[in-house]
Design a protein around this motif. Structure first.
Motif, PDB file in Angstrom:
ATOM      1  N   GLU A 178       9.388   3.925   2.414  1.00  0.00           N
ATOM      2  CA  GLU A 178       8.729   2.725   2.925  1.00  0.00           C
ATOM      3  C   GLU A 178       7.652   3.086   3.939  1.00  0.00           C
ATOM      4  OE1 GLU A 178      12.009   2.892   2.450  1.00  0.00           O
ATOM      5  OE2 GLU A 178      12.296   1.322   0.952  1.00  0.00           O
ATOM      6  N   ALA A 193      17.590   0.141   2.797  1.00  0.00           N
ATOM      7  CA  ALA A 193      16.870   0.642   1.630  1.00  0.00           C
ATOM      8  C   ALA A 193      17.007   2.148   1.563  1.00  0.00           C
ATOM      9  CB  ALA A 193      15.395   0.254   1.706  1.00  0.00           C
ATOM     10  N   GLY A 240       6.462  -7.688  -1.500  1.00  0.00           N
ATOM     11  CA  GLY A 240       6.794  -8.222  -0.194  1.00  0.00           C
ATOM     12  C   GLY A 240       6.870  -7.090   0.808  1.00  0.00           C
ATOM     13  N   ALA A 247      10.732  -4.890  -6.308  1.00  0.00           N
ATOM     14  CA  ALA A 247       9.455  -4.657  -5.632  1.00  0.00           C
ATOM     15  C   ALA A 247       9.072  -5.876  -4.802  1.00  0.00           C
ATOM     16  CB  ALA A 247       8.364  -4.343  -6.657  1.00  0.00           C
ATOM     17  N   GLY A 248       9.447  -7.059  -5.278  1.00  0.00           N
ATOM     18  CA  GLY A 248       9.136  -8.288  -4.552  1.00  0.00           C
ATOM     19  C   GLY A 248       9.754  -8.323  -3.156  1.00  0.00           C
ATOM     20  N   TYR A 249      10.874  -7.644  -3.005  1.00  0.00           N
ATOM     21  CA  TYR A 249      11.493  -7.562  -1.676  1.00  0.00           C
ATOM     22  C   TYR A 249      10.808  -6.506  -0.794  1.00  0.00           C
ATOM     23  CZ  TYR A 249      15.442 -10.565  -2.840  1.00  0.00           C
ATOM     24  OH  TYR A 249      16.217 -11.635  -3.159  1.00  0.00           O
ATOM     25  N   GLY A 250       9.929  -5.722  -1.377  1.00  0.00           N
ATOM     26  CA  GLY A 250       9.266  -4.669  -0.612  1.00  0.00           C
ATOM     27  C   GLY A 250      10.073  -3.385  -0.564  1.00  0.00           C
ATOM     28  N   VAL A 251      11.175  -3.353  -1.307  1.00  0.00           N
ATOM     29  CA  VAL A 251      12.026  -2.161  -1.286  1.00  0.00           C
ATOM     30  C   VAL A 251      11.467  -1.116  -2.253  1.00  0.00           C
ATOM     31  CG1 VAL A 251      14.283  -1.275  -1.956  1.00  0.00           C
ATOM     32  CG2 VAL A 251      14.114  -3.319  -0.546  1.00  0.00           C
ATOM     33  N   VAL A 252      11.294   0.094  -1.771  1.00  0.00           N
ATOM     34  CA  VAL A 252      10.704   1.158  -2.563  1.00  0.00           C
ATOM     35  C   VAL A 252      11.769   2.163  -2.991  1.00  0.00           C
ATOM     36  CG1 VAL A 252       9.050   3.030  -2.504  1.00  0.00           C
ATOM     37  CG2 VAL A 252       8.494   0.887  -1.420  1.00  0.00           C
ATOM     38  N   SER A 253      12.789   2.340  -2.153  1.00  0.00           N
ATOM     39  CA  SER A 253      13.818   3.308  -2.490  1.00  0.00           C
ATOM     40  C   SER A 253      15.151   2.582  -2.664  1.00  0.00           C
ATOM     41  CB  SER A 253      13.927   4.365  -1.395  1.00  0.00           C
ATOM     42  OG  SER A 253      13.922   3.757  -0.134  1.00  0.00           O
ATOM     43  N   THR A 254      15.802   2.855  -3.766  1.00  0.00           N
ATOM     44  CA  THR A 254      17.058   2.178  -4.066  1.00  0.00           C
ATOM     45  C   THR A 254      18.231   3.083  -3.717  1.00  0.00           C
ATOM     46  OG1 THR A 254      16.944   2.994  -6.314  1.00  0.00           O
ATOM     47  CG2 THR A 254      16.061   0.795  -5.897  1.00  0.00           C
TER      48      THR A 254
END
Lengths: 79, 353
Positions: free
Chosen positions: B92, A63, B205, A44-51
Protein backbone atom coordinates in the motif's frame (compact mmCIF):
# COMPACT_ATOMS: atom_id res chain seq x y z
CA UNK A 1 -24.05 -8.48 14.68
CA UNK A 2 -20.83 -7.45 13.02
CA UNK A 3 -20.21 -8.03 9.34
CA UNK A 4 -16.63 -9.14 8.72
CA UNK A 5 -15.42 -9.34 5.14
CA UNK A 6 -12.31 -11.29 4.26
CA UNK A 7 -10.78 -9.97 1.05
CA UNK A 8 -8.74 -12.44 -0.97
CA UNK A 9 -8.85 -14.65 -4.04
CA UNK A 10 -9.22 -17.82 -1.95
CA UNK A 11 -5.61 -18.63 -1.25
CA UNK A 12 -4.56 -20.66 1.78
CA UNK A 13 -3.86 -17.61 3.90
CA UNK A 14 -7.28 -16.11 3.20
CA UNK A 15 -9.01 -19.26 4.44
CA UNK A 16 -6.74 -19.32 7.49
CA UNK A 17 -7.57 -15.67 8.21
CA UNK A 18 -11.31 -16.34 8.03
CA UNK A 19 -10.91 -19.27 10.45
CA UNK A 20 -8.87 -17.11 12.84
CA UNK A 21 -11.52 -14.37 12.88
CA UNK A 22 -14.26 -16.93 13.53
CA UNK A 23 -12.27 -18.56 16.35
CA UNK A 24 -11.52 -15.21 17.96
CA UNK A 25 -15.18 -14.12 17.73
CA UNK A 26 -16.26 -17.41 19.34
CA UNK A 27 -13.75 -16.93 22.12
CA UNK A 28 -15.04 -13.43 22.84
CA UNK A 29 -18.66 -14.50 22.48
CA UNK A 30 -19.32 -11.91 19.77
CA UNK A 31 -21.81 -12.77 17.02
CA UNK A 32 -20.26 -12.18 13.59
CA UNK A 33 -21.14 -12.88 10.00
CA UNK A 34 -18.11 -13.73 7.92
CA UNK A 35 -18.26 -13.09 4.23
CA UNK A 36 -15.49 -13.91 1.75
CA UNK A 37 -14.93 -11.38 -0.99
CA UNK A 38 -13.12 -12.97 -3.90
CA UNK A 39 -14.01 -10.53 -6.67
CA UNK A 40 -10.88 -8.63 -7.69
CA UNK A 41 -12.74 -5.47 -8.65
CA UNK A 42 -14.40 -5.39 -5.21
CA UNK A 43 -11.07 -5.99 -3.46
CA UNK A 44 -9.44 -3.17 -5.40
CA UNK A 45 -12.45 -0.99 -4.61
CA UNK A 46 -11.51 -1.13 -0.95
CA UNK A 47 -8.01 0.06 -1.83
CA UNK A 48 -6.48 -3.18 -0.60
CA UNK A 49 -3.44 -4.22 -2.62
CA UNK A 50 -2.12 -7.12 -0.59
CA UNK A 51 -4.34 -9.97 0.49
CA UNK A 52 -5.76 -11.21 2.78
CA UNK A 53 -7.51 -8.04 3.86
CA UNK A 54 -10.08 -7.68 6.65
CA UNK A 55 -13.02 -5.28 6.54
CA UNK A 56 -15.19 -4.89 9.64
CA UNK A 57 -18.50 -3.06 9.18
CA UNK A 58 -17.22 -1.38 6.03
CA UNK A 59 -13.88 -0.30 7.47
CA UNK A 60 -10.53 -1.77 6.36
CA UNK A 61 -8.59 -2.86 9.44
CA UNK A 62 -5.92 -5.11 7.94
CA UNK A 63 -4.15 -5.78 4.65
CA UNK A 64 -1.46 -8.29 3.76
CA UNK A 65 -0.37 -11.41 5.62
CA UNK A 66 -1.88 -13.33 8.50
CA UNK A 67 -3.16 -11.10 11.29
CA UNK A 68 -2.24 -11.65 14.94
CA UNK A 69 -4.99 -13.12 17.13
CA UNK A 70 -4.75 -10.32 19.68
CA UNK A 71 -5.15 -7.74 16.92
CA UNK A 72 -8.29 -9.49 15.70
CA UNK A 73 -9.70 -9.35 19.22
CA UNK A 74 -8.91 -5.64 19.37
CA UNK A 75 -10.63 -4.92 16.03
CA UNK A 76 -13.69 -6.95 16.92
CA UNK A 77 -14.02 -5.24 20.28
CA UNK A 78 -13.44 -1.73 18.94
CA UNK A 79 -15.55 -1.62 15.83
CA UNK B 1 10.15 -17.19 23.32
CA UNK B 2 7.68 -16.37 20.57
CA UNK B 3 4.60 -17.40 22.51
CA UNK B 4 5.88 -15.66 25.65
CA UNK B 5 6.07 -12.26 24.10
CA UNK B 6 2.83 -12.75 22.16
CA UNK B 7 0.74 -13.45 25.21
CA UNK B 8 2.52 -11.09 27.59
CA UNK B 9 0.25 -8.39 29.05
CA UNK B 10 1.00 -4.83 27.90
CA UNK B 11 2.87 -3.90 31.08
CA UNK B 12 5.52 -6.54 30.41
CA UNK B 13 5.92 -5.64 26.76
CA UNK B 14 9.06 -3.55 27.15
CA UNK B 15 10.99 -6.14 29.18
CA UNK B 16 9.73 -8.87 26.81
CA UNK B 17 11.01 -7.04 23.74
CA UNK B 18 14.29 -6.32 25.53
CA UNK B 19 14.69 -10.08 26.08
CA UNK B 20 13.86 -10.78 22.46
CA UNK B 21 16.42 -8.28 21.18
CA UNK B 22 19.02 -9.75 23.55
CA UNK B 23 18.24 -13.29 22.38
CA UNK B 24 18.53 -12.18 18.76
CA UNK B 25 21.98 -10.70 19.39
CA UNK B 26 23.13 -13.90 21.15
CA UNK B 27 21.81 -15.99 18.25
CA UNK B 28 23.71 -13.83 15.76
CA UNK B 29 26.96 -14.23 17.72
CA UNK B 30 26.50 -18.02 17.92
CA UNK B 31 25.77 -18.01 14.20
CA UNK B 32 29.08 -16.31 13.39
CA UNK B 33 31.10 -18.62 15.66
CA UNK B 34 29.56 -21.78 14.16
CA UNK B 35 30.01 -20.43 10.64
CA UNK B 36 33.66 -19.68 11.31
CA UNK B 37 34.41 -23.28 12.35
CA UNK B 38 32.26 -24.94 9.70
CA UNK B 39 34.98 -25.50 7.12
CA UNK B 40 37.59 -27.14 9.39
CA UNK B 41 34.85 -29.24 10.96
CA UNK B 42 33.47 -30.51 7.64
CA UNK B 43 37.00 -31.32 6.39
CA UNK B 44 37.56 -33.34 9.52
CA UNK B 45 34.21 -35.13 9.07
CA UNK B 46 35.01 -36.06 5.47
CA UNK B 47 38.49 -37.28 6.47
CA UNK B 48 36.83 -39.76 8.84
CA UNK B 49 34.87 -41.34 5.99
CA UNK B 50 36.22 -44.46 4.25
CA UNK B 51 36.65 -42.66 0.93
CA UNK B 52 39.76 -42.57 -1.26
CA UNK B 53 41.47 -39.16 -1.16
CA UNK B 54 41.14 -37.07 -4.31
CA UNK B 55 38.47 -39.33 -5.81
CA UNK B 56 35.33 -38.06 -7.53
CA UNK B 57 33.34 -39.36 -4.59
CA UNK B 58 35.41 -37.35 -2.12
CA UNK B 59 34.91 -34.17 -4.15
CA UNK B 60 31.16 -34.72 -4.24
CA UNK B 61 30.93 -35.73 -0.55
CA UNK B 62 32.87 -32.73 0.73
CA UNK B 63 30.80 -30.39 -1.45
CA UNK B 64 27.64 -31.88 0.03
CA UNK B 65 28.79 -31.97 3.68
CA UNK B 66 30.33 -28.52 3.67
CA UNK B 67 27.76 -26.81 1.50
CA UNK B 68 24.53 -28.09 3.03
CA UNK B 69 25.01 -26.51 6.49
CA UNK B 70 26.74 -23.49 5.01
CA UNK B 71 23.91 -22.81 2.59
CA UNK B 72 21.24 -23.38 5.22
CA UNK B 73 22.96 -21.01 7.65
CA UNK B 74 23.52 -18.23 5.13
CA UNK B 75 20.01 -18.62 3.81
CA UNK B 76 18.59 -18.33 7.32
CA UNK B 77 20.56 -15.15 7.94
CA UNK B 78 19.62 -13.49 4.66
CA UNK B 79 15.95 -14.44 4.88
CA UNK B 80 15.79 -13.16 8.45
CA UNK B 81 17.44 -9.91 7.43
CA UNK B 82 15.10 -9.48 4.47
CA UNK B 83 12.10 -10.20 6.72
CA UNK B 84 13.16 -7.38 9.02
CA UNK B 85 13.83 -4.99 6.11
CA UNK B 86 10.47 -5.83 4.52
CA UNK B 87 8.61 -4.95 7.69
CA UNK B 88 9.43 -1.33 6.80
CA UNK B 89 7.59 -1.62 3.48
CA UNK B 90 4.08 -2.53 2.43
CA UNK B 91 2.45 -2.74 -1.00
CA UNK B 92 0.00 0.00 0.00
CA UNK B 93 2.81 2.39 0.87
CA UNK B 94 4.73 1.46 -2.27
CA UNK B 95 1.67 2.20 -4.35
CA UNK B 96 1.15 5.58 -2.72
CA UNK B 97 4.78 6.37 -3.46
CA UNK B 98 4.60 5.29 -7.11
CA UNK B 99 1.24 6.86 -7.98
CA UNK B 100 1.69 9.67 -10.45
CA UNK B 101 5.44 9.05 -10.82
CA UNK B 102 6.74 9.71 -14.27
CA UNK B 103 8.14 6.92 -16.42
CA UNK B 104 11.89 6.52 -16.42
CA UNK B 105 12.62 7.41 -12.83
CA UNK B 106 9.36 5.68 -11.90
CA UNK B 107 10.60 2.45 -13.48
CA UNK B 108 13.82 2.59 -11.49
CA UNK B 109 11.92 3.23 -8.24
CA UNK B 110 9.37 0.50 -8.99
CA UNK B 111 12.03 -2.10 -9.77
CA UNK B 112 13.95 -1.26 -6.57
CA UNK B 113 10.79 -1.32 -4.45
CA UNK B 114 9.89 -4.62 -6.09
CA UNK B 115 12.84 -6.19 -4.29
CA UNK B 116 11.96 -5.03 -0.78
CA UNK B 117 8.16 -4.90 -0.82
CA UNK B 118 6.67 -8.08 0.65
CA UNK B 119 4.09 -9.62 -1.63
CA UNK B 120 2.92 -13.17 -2.29
CA UNK B 121 2.07 -14.38 -5.76
CA UNK B 122 -1.60 -14.88 -4.84
CA UNK B 123 -1.75 -11.08 -4.39
CA UNK B 124 -0.51 -10.43 -7.92
CA UNK B 125 -3.92 -9.53 -9.33
CA UNK B 126 -5.18 -7.21 -6.55
CA UNK B 127 -1.77 -5.61 -6.59
CA UNK B 128 -1.82 -5.07 -10.33
CA UNK B 129 -5.35 -3.68 -10.32
CA UNK B 130 -4.66 -1.54 -7.25
CA UNK B 131 -1.57 -0.03 -8.84
CA UNK B 132 -3.04 0.69 -12.25
CA UNK B 133 -6.35 2.06 -10.93
CA UNK B 134 -4.68 4.51 -8.58
CA UNK B 135 -2.59 6.15 -11.26
CA UNK B 136 0.65 4.18 -11.32
CA UNK B 137 1.63 4.10 -15.04
CA UNK B 138 1.34 0.68 -16.70
CA UNK B 139 5.05 0.43 -17.51
CA UNK B 140 6.00 1.33 -13.95
CA UNK B 141 3.59 -1.32 -12.63
CA UNK B 142 5.28 -3.87 -14.89
CA UNK B 143 8.72 -2.91 -13.62
CA UNK B 144 7.48 -3.75 -10.13
CA UNK B 145 5.80 -6.95 -11.24
CA UNK B 146 8.91 -8.17 -13.06
CA UNK B 147 11.42 -7.30 -10.34
CA UNK B 148 9.40 -8.79 -7.52
CA UNK B 149 9.59 -12.51 -8.39
CA UNK B 150 12.83 -12.29 -10.34
CA UNK B 151 15.02 -10.76 -7.67
CA UNK B 152 14.09 -12.89 -4.75
CA UNK B 153 15.62 -13.02 -1.33
CA UNK B 154 16.17 -16.77 -1.40
CA UNK B 155 18.07 -16.55 -4.66
CA UNK B 156 20.08 -13.60 -3.43
CA UNK B 157 20.98 -15.35 -0.17
CA UNK B 158 21.96 -18.57 -1.89
CA UNK B 159 24.08 -16.89 -4.51
CA UNK B 160 25.81 -14.95 -1.78
CA UNK B 161 26.43 -18.21 0.08
CA UNK B 162 27.57 -20.36 -2.81
CA UNK B 163 29.07 -18.05 -5.39
CA UNK B 164 30.21 -15.05 -3.37
CA UNK B 165 29.08 -11.47 -3.05
CA UNK B 166 30.29 -10.44 -6.51
CA UNK B 167 27.96 -12.85 -8.26
CA UNK B 168 25.13 -11.94 -5.88
CA UNK B 169 25.55 -8.24 -6.66
CA UNK B 170 25.75 -9.01 -10.36
CA UNK B 171 22.48 -10.91 -10.10
CA UNK B 172 20.92 -7.91 -8.37
CA UNK B 173 22.12 -5.51 -11.06
CA UNK B 174 21.06 -7.94 -13.81
CA UNK B 175 17.54 -8.28 -12.42
CA UNK B 176 17.12 -4.53 -11.89
CA UNK B 177 18.31 -3.84 -15.43
CA UNK B 178 15.82 -6.30 -16.95
CA UNK B 179 12.91 -5.00 -14.84
CA UNK B 180 13.66 -1.36 -15.65
CA UNK B 181 14.24 -1.91 -19.37
CA UNK B 182 11.27 -4.25 -19.88
CA UNK B 183 8.88 -2.05 -17.86
CA UNK B 184 10.00 1.09 -19.65
CA UNK B 185 9.57 -0.59 -23.05
CA UNK B 186 6.04 -1.75 -22.21
CA UNK B 187 5.25 1.80 -21.05
CA UNK B 188 6.53 3.23 -24.35
CA UNK B 189 4.25 0.92 -26.32
CA UNK B 190 1.14 2.50 -24.71
CA UNK B 191 -0.82 -0.71 -24.30
CA UNK B 192 -3.34 0.50 -21.71
CA UNK B 193 -6.11 -0.45 -24.15
CA UNK B 194 -5.00 -4.08 -23.97
CA UNK B 195 -5.96 -4.46 -20.35
CA UNK B 196 -9.14 -6.39 -19.63
CA UNK B 197 -12.19 -4.12 -19.82
CA UNK B 198 -13.11 -4.31 -16.11
CA UNK B 199 -9.61 -3.34 -14.98
CA UNK B 200 -9.90 -0.02 -16.79
CA UNK B 201 -13.20 0.71 -15.06
CA UNK B 202 -12.21 -0.02 -11.46
CA UNK B 203 -11.95 3.06 -9.32
CA UNK B 204 -9.68 2.27 -6.46
CA UNK B 205 -10.65 3.32 -2.98
CA UNK B 206 -8.14 4.27 -0.36
CA UNK B 207 -7.98 3.75 3.38
CA UNK B 208 -5.79 4.55 6.33
CA UNK B 209 -4.67 1.65 8.41
CA UNK B 210 -4.79 2.64 12.08
CA UNK B 211 -1.35 3.32 13.56
CA UNK B 212 0.89 0.99 11.59
CA UNK B 213 3.83 1.56 13.88
CA UNK B 214 5.88 -1.55 14.57
CA UNK B 215 8.25 -1.98 17.48
CA UNK B 216 11.73 -3.47 17.16
CA UNK B 217 10.36 -6.71 18.62
CA UNK B 218 7.60 -6.79 15.96
CA UNK B 219 10.23 -6.46 13.25
CA UNK B 220 12.30 -9.30 14.73
CA UNK B 221 9.13 -11.38 14.79
CA UNK B 222 8.61 -10.53 11.12
CA UNK B 223 12.14 -11.80 10.40
CA UNK B 224 11.57 -15.04 12.32
CA UNK B 225 8.22 -15.51 10.59
CA UNK B 226 9.85 -15.06 7.16
CA UNK B 227 12.54 -17.59 8.10
CA UNK B 228 9.99 -20.18 9.20
CA UNK B 229 7.85 -19.64 6.14
CA UNK B 230 10.71 -19.90 3.64
CA UNK B 231 12.34 -22.90 5.30
CA UNK B 232 9.06 -24.74 5.45
CA UNK B 233 8.68 -24.33 1.72
CA UNK B 234 12.19 -24.73 0.34
CA UNK B 235 14.27 -27.12 2.40
CA UNK B 236 13.46 -30.20 0.32
CA UNK B 237 14.21 -28.38 -2.93
CA UNK B 238 17.39 -27.10 -1.43
CA UNK B 239 18.76 -30.51 -0.49
CA UNK B 240 17.84 -31.96 -3.89
CA UNK B 241 19.50 -28.96 -5.53
CA UNK B 242 22.67 -29.33 -3.48
CA UNK B 243 22.81 -33.04 -4.29
CA UNK B 244 22.51 -32.23 -8.02
CA UNK B 245 25.18 -29.55 -7.59
CA UNK B 246 27.43 -32.03 -5.78
CA UNK B 247 27.05 -34.48 -8.67
CA UNK B 248 27.98 -31.84 -11.25
CA UNK B 249 30.86 -30.72 -9.04
CA UNK B 250 32.32 -34.19 -8.68
CA UNK B 251 31.55 -35.93 -11.96
CA UNK B 252 30.74 -33.65 -14.92
CA UNK B 253 33.92 -32.75 -16.82
CA UNK B 254 34.60 -29.00 -16.92
CA UNK B 255 35.65 -29.02 -20.59
CA UNK B 256 32.27 -30.29 -21.67
CA UNK B 257 30.29 -27.67 -19.75
CA UNK B 258 32.40 -24.66 -20.57
CA UNK B 259 32.27 -25.84 -24.18
CA UNK B 260 28.47 -25.64 -24.16
CA UNK B 261 27.83 -22.77 -21.75
CA UNK B 262 31.01 -20.76 -22.15
CA UNK B 263 31.10 -17.21 -23.46
CA UNK B 264 32.56 -18.05 -26.86
CA UNK B 265 29.34 -19.16 -28.53
CA UNK B 266 26.97 -16.41 -29.61
CA UNK B 267 23.99 -18.75 -29.35
CA UNK B 268 24.55 -19.89 -25.79
CA UNK B 269 22.56 -17.02 -24.15
CA UNK B 270 19.38 -17.34 -26.24
CA UNK B 271 19.62 -21.13 -26.01
CA UNK B 272 19.84 -20.96 -22.21
CA UNK B 273 16.80 -18.65 -22.09
CA UNK B 274 14.77 -20.81 -24.47
CA UNK B 275 15.50 -23.83 -22.29
CA UNK B 276 14.71 -21.85 -19.13
CA UNK B 277 11.36 -20.24 -20.03
CA UNK B 278 9.24 -23.41 -19.94
CA UNK B 279 11.01 -24.72 -16.84
CA UNK B 280 9.58 -23.47 -13.61
CA UNK B 281 11.50 -24.19 -10.46
CA UNK B 282 11.92 -22.86 -7.03
CA UNK B 283 14.91 -20.49 -6.76
CA UNK B 284 16.18 -22.67 -3.93
CA UNK B 285 16.36 -25.71 -6.17
CA UNK B 286 18.05 -24.08 -9.10
CA UNK B 287 20.82 -22.12 -7.42
CA UNK B 288 23.04 -24.95 -6.16
CA UNK B 289 22.97 -26.22 -9.76
CA UNK B 290 23.76 -22.73 -11.02
CA UNK B 291 26.79 -22.39 -8.77
CA UNK B 292 28.10 -25.80 -9.74
CA UNK B 293 27.78 -24.76 -13.40
CA UNK B 294 29.67 -21.54 -12.68
CA UNK B 295 32.41 -23.51 -10.93
CA UNK B 296 32.84 -25.60 -14.07
CA UNK B 297 33.49 -22.57 -16.24
CA UNK B 298 30.06 -21.68 -17.58
CA UNK B 299 29.82 -17.96 -18.38
CA UNK B 300 28.15 -15.78 -15.73
CA UNK B 301 25.81 -13.96 -18.14
CA UNK B 302 24.62 -17.22 -19.66
CA UNK B 303 23.98 -18.88 -16.31
CA UNK B 304 22.16 -15.85 -14.86
CA UNK B 305 20.06 -15.57 -18.03
CA UNK B 306 19.07 -19.19 -17.61
CA UNK B 307 18.19 -18.68 -13.97
CA UNK B 308 16.22 -15.48 -14.57
CA UNK B 309 14.15 -17.07 -17.30
CA UNK B 310 13.32 -19.95 -14.97
CA UNK B 311 12.22 -17.71 -12.08
CA UNK B 312 10.74 -14.66 -13.85
CA UNK B 313 8.47 -16.28 -16.41
CA UNK B 314 6.27 -18.99 -15.03
CA UNK B 315 3.08 -20.55 -16.33
CA UNK B 316 1.24 -20.30 -12.97
CA UNK B 317 1.85 -16.56 -12.84
CA UNK B 318 0.69 -16.10 -16.43
CA UNK B 319 -2.55 -17.93 -15.65
CA UNK B 320 -3.17 -15.63 -12.68
CA UNK B 321 -2.36 -12.52 -14.74
CA UNK B 322 -4.70 -13.62 -17.54
CA UNK B 323 -7.53 -12.31 -15.34
CA UNK B 324 -6.31 -8.74 -15.85
CA UNK B 325 -4.31 -8.83 -19.06
CA UNK B 326 -5.48 -9.77 -22.52
CA UNK B 327 -3.56 -12.56 -24.25
CA UNK B 328 -1.93 -10.00 -26.52
CA UNK B 329 -0.59 -8.10 -23.53
CA UNK B 330 0.68 -11.30 -21.91
CA UNK B 331 2.48 -12.15 -25.15
CA UNK B 332 4.10 -8.70 -25.17
CA UNK B 333 5.06 -9.11 -21.51
CA UNK B 334 6.70 -12.51 -22.09
CA UNK B 335 8.38 -11.30 -25.28
CA UNK B 336 9.81 -8.11 -23.77
CA UNK B 337 11.07 -9.86 -20.64
CA UNK B 338 12.66 -12.67 -22.69
CA UNK B 339 14.43 -10.17 -24.95
CA UNK B 340 15.51 -8.16 -21.91
CA UNK B 341 17.04 -11.23 -20.28
CA UNK B 342 18.89 -12.14 -23.48
CA UNK B 343 20.19 -8.58 -23.88
CA UNK B 344 21.45 -8.37 -20.32
CA UNK B 345 22.94 -11.88 -20.62
CA UNK B 346 25.07 -10.74 -23.57
CA UNK B 347 25.99 -7.56 -21.74
CA UNK B 348 27.24 -9.44 -18.69
CA UNK B 349 29.15 -11.99 -20.75
CA UNK B 350 30.87 -9.08 -22.47
CA UNK B 351 31.60 -7.28 -19.19
CA UNK B 352 32.91 -10.26 -17.25
CA UNK B 353 35.24 -12.06 -19.64
Amino acid sequence: MKLVKILGPGCKRCVATADMVQAEANRLGLPVTIEKVTDYAAIAGYGVVSTPGIVIDGKVVHAGGLPKPEDIAKWLAAA
Amino acid sequence: MTTDSLTAPPSNETSGSGKLIGATIVCLIVWFVVYWYLEPFSKWAVSLMPIARGSHLEEAASFFIYDTPKVLMLLALVVFGMGVVRSFFSPERTRAFLAGKREGLGNVAAASLGIVTPFCSCSAVPLFVGFVSSGVPLGVTFSFLIASPMINEVALGLLFALAGWKVALTYLAFGLAVAIIAGWTIGRLHLEGWLEQWVREVRSGSFDLPAGHLSAADRIHAGIEAMRDIFGRVWVWLIIGIAAGAFIHGYVPAEMLSGIMGANHWWSVPAAVLVGVPIYSNAAGIIPVVTALLGKGAALGTVLAFMMSVTALSAPEMIILRKVLTLRLIAVFVGVVTLGIIAVGYLFNALFT
